[in-house]
Structures are given as structure tokens and as C-alpha cells.
Design an enzyme around this catalytic site. Structure first.
Site, PDB file in Angstrom:
ATOM      1  N   GLU A 162       0.839  -1.210   0.000  1.00 18.79           N
ATOM      2  CA  GLU A 162       0.000   0.000   0.000  1.00 18.79           C
ATOM      3  C   GLU A 162       0.866   1.249   0.000  1.00 18.79           C
ATOM      4  OE1 GLU A 162      -4.017  -0.665   2.286  1.00 18.79           O
ATOM      5  OE2 GLU A 162      -2.330  -1.285   3.568  1.00 18.79           O
ATOM      6  N   LYS A 208     -11.916   3.886   1.326  1.00 16.61           N
ATOM      7  CA  LYS A 208     -10.787   3.103   0.822  1.00 16.61           C
ATOM      8  C   LYS A 208     -11.344   1.855   0.136  1.00 16.61           C
ATOM      9  CE  LYS A 208      -6.385   1.211   2.440  1.00 16.61           C
ATOM     10  NZ  LYS A 208      -5.515   1.008   3.634  1.00 16.61           N
TER      11      LYS A 208
END
Length: 126
Positions: A24, A102
Site C-alpha cells: 500500500e 478506501k
């Protein structure tokens, strides 16, 4: 009781590197932000003057810089940073609601979205 006036910005999309997992932080992903800005809009409504309200283009830019800026591990932290900056920068704001989405969160399964919503007031923490 009368509802509080507000300006709402929804579905703002930015690319950032927030998250707890190494990929990420290196690959990044899209984040979406909704912001509800609560304030008295009566003066702006009567005067038609930008100085009597909060410039939502400037708010968008502030949020963009935060989401595209230094990474954090948690979207809770990102939402808190956004709320804090907006309340600190715009004295007309009484309170804000910030939602950070997200949709590509690292969850092993099918889901539509993960989001965090925070409600913060100018007087929180005083």
C-alpha cells in the site's frame, strides 16, 4: 430546531499511499473523500459575497494536499488530519463531517467499500 447550514463536497478522488501493508505504501491506491462543512450561510446568502463563506475550491485543494501528501497508516488518522486542518484554517466552520473511503482496502473477500466518518467541532478538545 433548525438544521445547520452546510456545504457538501462528495466523492473527491485522490491517489495516495496510506495503509499498514508495504504494498500500500509503495503502489498506492485511490481514496475518496466526502466533506460536510457546517456553518451559518445566512450572510453569504444575503450578500452574495465569497468572503462570507468558505471557498470550497480552497477546501478541495487542502484535502487533496493531505491525501496526496505524507502517508499515514490508518484512514482514521487521515480523516482526523483533514478535520483538524479545515477547522484550524477556516474560522467560519462550526463543525465538519469527514468520510474517507478506501474501496481497495486489503480485505480477502468481496466488498463494496471501507470508510471512516468523523464528526469534529471547533470546540472539541477545549
Amino acid at each position: 430546531m433548525m438544521e445547520q447550514d452546510c456545504i457538501t463536497l462528495t466523492n473527491m478522488e485522490f491517489y495516495g499511499y496510506h495503509g499498514c501493508l508495504p504494498h500500500e505504501r509503495t503502489d498506492g491506491q485511490s481514496f475518496f473523500v466526502d466533506a460536510v462543512l457546517y456553518m451559518d450561510l445566512a450572510k453569504a446568502g444575503r450578500s452574495d459575497c465569497l468572503e462570507e463563506t468558505v471557498n470550497y475550491a480552497a477546501v478541495y485543494e487542502d484535502i487533496r494536499q493531505l491525501v496526496e501528501g505524507d502517508p499515514v497508516r490508518l484512514i482514521e488518522c487521515l480523516a482526523e488530519c483533514i478535520a483538524s486542518v479545515l477547522l484550524g484554517k477556516y474560522p467560519l466552520l462550526a463543525h465538519v463531517s469527514i468520510t474517507v473511503h478506501k474501496p481497495s482496502a486489503p480485505i480477502p473477500g468481496k466488498f463494496g467499500d471501507v470508510s471512516v466518518t468523523l464528526h469534529r467541532s471547533r470546540h472539541d478538545g477545549e
